[in-house]
Design an enzyme around this catalytic site. Sequence first.
Site, mmCIF file in Angstrom:
data_model
loop_
_atom_site.group_PDB
_atom_site.id
_atom_site.type_symbol
_atom_site.label_atom_id
_atom_site.label_comp_id
_atom_site.label_asym_id
_atom_site.label_seq_id
_atom_site.Cartn_x
_atom_site.Cartn_y
_atom_site.Cartn_z
ATOM 1 N N ASN A 8 0.799 -1.233 0.000
ATOM 2 C CA ASN A 8 0.000 0.000 0.000
ATOM 3 C C ASN A 8 0.833 1.285 0.000
ATOM 4 O OD1 ASN A 8 0.724 -0.673 2.598
ATOM 5 N ND2 ASN A 8 -1.227 -0.101 3.515
ATOM 6 N N PRO A 14 -1.860 -13.361 9.253
ATOM 7 C CA PRO A 14 -1.304 -14.706 9.021
ATOM 8 C C PRO A 14 0.192 -14.669 8.718
ATOM 9 C CG PRO A 14 -3.334 -14.393 7.768
ATOM 10 C CD PRO A 14 -2.983 -13.063 8.341
ATOM 11 N N GLU A 56 3.763 -4.889 12.133
ATOM 12 C CA GLU A 56 2.704 -3.916 11.829
ATOM 13 C C GLU A 56 1.684 -4.650 10.986
ATOM 14 O OE1 GLU A 56 2.458 -1.068 13.080
ATOM 15 O OE2 GLU A 56 4.487 -0.535 13.706
ATOM 16 N N GLU A 101 6.668 1.883 14.901
ATOM 17 C CA GLU A 101 7.435 2.583 13.865
ATOM 18 C C GLU A 101 7.282 4.067 14.161
ATOM 19 O OE1 GLU A 101 6.002 0.652 10.092
ATOM 20 O OE2 GLU A 101 8.029 -0.162 10.228
HETATM 21 N N1 LIG Z 1 -0.002 -2.182 10.469
HETATM 22 C C1 LIG Z 1 0.491 -1.658 9.372
HETATM 23 O O1 LIG Z 1 1.299 -0.737 9.424
HETATM 24 C C2 LIG Z 1 0.073 -2.161 8.032
HETATM 25 C C3 LIG Z 1 -0.488 -3.405 7.845
HETATM 26 N N2 LIG Z 1 -0.841 -3.844 6.593
HETATM 27 C C4 LIG Z 1 -1.495 -5.123 6.433
HETATM 28 O O2 LIG Z 1 -0.965 -5.816 5.314
HETATM 29 C C5 LIG Z 1 -1.966 -6.562 4.642
HETATM 30 C C6 LIG Z 1 -1.976 -6.284 3.163
HETATM 31 O O3 LIG Z 1 -0.725 -6.397 2.629
HETATM 32 P P1 LIG Z 1 -0.237 -7.722 1.872
HETATM 33 O O4 LIG Z 1 0.993 -7.356 1.127
HETATM 34 O O5 LIG Z 1 -1.344 -8.354 1.134
HETATM 35 O O6 LIG Z 1 0.114 -8.642 3.118
HETATM 36 P P2 LIG Z 1 0.930 -9.989 3.182
HETATM 37 O O7 LIG Z 1 0.949 -10.355 4.604
HETATM 38 O O8 LIG Z 1 0.435 -10.980 2.217
HETATM 39 O O9 LIG Z 1 2.391 -9.610 2.693
HETATM 40 C C7 LIG Z 1 3.188 -8.675 3.357
HETATM 41 C C8 LIG Z 1 4.645 -8.953 3.024
HETATM 42 O O10 LIG Z 1 5.031 -10.171 3.638
HETATM 43 C C9 LIG Z 1 5.649 -11.038 2.683
HETATM 44 N N3 LIG Z 1 5.378 -12.413 3.074
HETATM 45 C C10 LIG Z 1 4.278 -13.155 2.817
HETATM 46 N N4 LIG Z 1 4.412 -14.381 3.349
HETATM 47 C C11 LIG Z 1 5.620 -14.432 3.941
HETATM 48 C C12 LIG Z 1 6.337 -15.426 4.652
HETATM 49 N N5 LIG Z 1 5.826 -16.636 4.856
HETATM 50 N N6 LIG Z 1 7.565 -15.126 5.137
HETATM 51 C C13 LIG Z 1 8.086 -13.895 4.973
HETATM 52 N N7 LIG Z 1 7.459 -12.920 4.281
HETATM 53 C C14 LIG Z 1 6.244 -13.177 3.771
HETATM 54 C C15 LIG Z 1 4.995 -10.634 1.385
HETATM 55 O O11 LIG Z 1 5.757 -11.057 0.284
HETATM 56 C C16 LIG Z 1 4.929 -9.123 1.543
HETATM 57 O O12 LIG Z 1 6.180 -8.543 1.245
HETATM 58 C C17 LIG Z 1 -3.254 -6.156 5.297
HETATM 59 O O13 LIG Z 1 -3.705 -7.151 6.185
HETATM 60 C C18 LIG Z 1 -2.898 -4.921 6.077
HETATM 61 O O14 LIG Z 1 -3.682 -4.670 7.171
HETATM 62 C C19 LIG Z 1 -0.634 -3.075 5.518
HETATM 63 C C20 LIG Z 1 -0.080 -1.828 5.648
HETATM 64 C C21 LIG Z 1 0.286 -1.273 6.922
HETATM 65 C C1 LIG Z 2 0.162 6.583 5.374
HETATM 66 N N1 LIG Z 2 -0.623 6.506 6.564
HETATM 67 C C2 LIG Z 2 0.018 7.352 7.511
HETATM 68 C C3 LIG Z 2 -1.946 7.013 6.303
HETATM 69 C C4 LIG Z 2 -0.806 5.130 7.035
HETATM 70 C C5 LIG Z 2 0.425 4.403 7.464
HETATM 71 C C6 LIG Z 2 0.142 3.008 7.898
HETATM 72 C C7 LIG Z 2 0.119 2.042 6.771
HETATM 73 O O1 LIG Z 2 1.205 1.699 6.275
HETATM 74 O O2 LIG Z 2 -0.977 1.611 6.365
#
Ligand SMILES: NC(=O)C1=CN([C@@H]2O[C@H](COP(=O)(O)OP(=O)(O)OC[C@H]3O[C@@H](n4cnc5c(N)ncnc54)[C@H](O)[C@@H]3O)[C@@H](O)[C@H]2O)C=CC1
Ligand SMILES: C[N+](C)(C)CCCC(=O)O
Length: 508
Positions: A171, A249, A268, A482
């Site tokens: 994102n 997950p 995160e 962060e």
């Molecule tokens: N709390 C936060 O700051 C944020 C959380 N998110 C969360 O991320 C999710 C969406 O992003 P996605 O890229 O679809 O998530 P994802 O969890 O599928 O992937 C995130 C990253 O982890 C890597 N990854 C996947 N499986 C892995 C494994 N087994 N070992 C090591 N790395 C692995 C992926 O290649 C990617 O680079 C949403 O659930 C969202 O809430 C997204 C942005 C900010």
């Molecule tokens: C960019 N911001 C500040 C709106 C969200 C940052 C958290 C995230 O990576 O989703």
Amino acid sequence: MAQQPLLSLPEFQSVSTGTLVVKEPLNFWAGARVKPSNTKNSEPVYEPATGRVLCDMIPCGEEEVDQAIKSAHSAYLKWSQLSGMERSRIMLEAARIIRERRDAIAKTDVANNGTSITEAKVDIDLAWKCIEYYAGIAPTLSGQHIQLPGGSFAYTRREPLGVCVGIGAWNYPFQIAAWKSAPAIACGNAMVFKPSPMTPVTAVMLAEIYKEAGVPDGLFNVVQGGPETGSLLCHHPMVAKVSLTGGVPTGKKVLEMAAKGVKQVTLELGGKSPLIIFNDCELENAIKGALMANFLTKGEVCCNGTRVFVQREIMPKFLEEVVKRTKAISVGDPLCEGTRMGALISKPHMEKVLGFIKQAKEQGAKVLCGGEQFVPNDPKLKDGYFVSPCVLDNCRDDMTCVKEEIFGPVMSVLPFDTEEEVLQRANNTTFGLASGVFTRDIARAHRVIANLQAGMCYINNYNVCPVEVPFGGYKMSGFGKENGALTIEYYSQLKTVVVEMGDVESLF
Ligand SMILES: NC(=O)C1=CN([C@@H]2O[C@H](COP(=O)(O)OP(=O)(O)OC[C@H]3O[C@@H](n4cnc5c(N)ncnc54)[C@H](O)[C@@H]3O)[C@@H](O)[C@H]2O)C=CC1
Ligand SMILES: C[N+](C)(C)CCCC(=O)O
């Protein structure tokens, strides 16, 4: 021959929707872009606004991951010997370069993730500000002196961890790379960063900028790949820490892998955050807050306030205004300055979001506006992944759209009557990333926030994330922070040194 930095290439200078094709290698270690050694598992990367292939993502295998980590380790040995002032100077230069090339970086991010250019520029601003902020902290890192009996004393040294791994979501491709690397390198660590396989393009730009600013070769490296490459990084014995932005997950898997090597972890993860709007709020601000909490980055924001609890009395007025303004959001070419919402990240993700809306209707929710695939008039955008922003009424707490993270432009609105009731309902989730409250009653505002189980809370605003404040979740939304000064704790370790000034008193 030395490679030209991506940002100086003409195609990156004048990115427009439907034109960018990326052929250059997107891995980076030992101070240079590195061609993939094996193209057999490559995956197409799409431009969300057009559905066109932007480039191929070619995952790194074991040998490449090992090379990147070794190159990071050798840079760490040099970088960690510099003073905080010396590191700071280089980081400030990196921040300056990003600021200077902000528009080109933002446009490239947009081509890869479909976010509107107006937002993408702000995302890049939060990237350089984060680097600038930690550049300011680097020279202040220090230990303590503790007086002991007889003139003896102890002191503490704040030391880096070594090679840190950053794993990003799609994102905020450039911003996540900056948010993870800035505190890491301020503390004297090196980093190997793996972007999401869907957004591989801009992390390497950050690597080139750090190099240009003067970091030692290998200090910030980029390896491309998906889960397999990510797990190679997590398992590597030379890695001291993993910071992940991703889904729950994935967070669990990363934690398990890191546990095997007793590595530190920052997670995160996702959210399903509550936004609580009381009768006594300043309604105009609450409405703006609800829009910002749901439709930023096409709803693909982890901390979005997607469960909007509105006190019953003001519900009709709130809905009328929110729907009017949601309908007015201009969806379309993300590189047009007038566009307020671009395209979702991928076709399968768009279908998943539309599936959530369909299910919500089946479970009794009422669509007040949007929630459909949107096809802009511009023919080049006909295969883009656009969804009209959606407001769902008649929601109940047990509906899937209210319980699960949709990660799309979908606001679920829920009525409530009392403070006690809404607190119980707001906390009834396994997530705990963010929350917000709109009220004019200051005692209530602080009381409600104190009782909400979430790491990032807002009173009378939502989704502002200044780099000076720590950001991170409670419960299954993860741990570690962060941004903010506190994050130094997550990228460094404290050494205690006891100094004897007298004789050793031996019992033997
Ligand atoms: N709390 C936060 O700051 C944020 C959380 N998110 C969360 O991320 C999710 C969406 O992003 P996605 O890229 O679809 O998530 P994802 O969890 O599928 O992937 C995130 C990253 O982890 C890597 N990854 C996947 N499986 C892995 C494994 N087994 N070992 C090591 N790395 C692995 C992926 O290649 C990617 O680079 C949403 O659930 C969202 O809430 C997204 C942005 C900010
Ligand atoms: C960019 N911001 C500040 C709106 C969200 C940052 C958290 C995230 O990576 O989703």
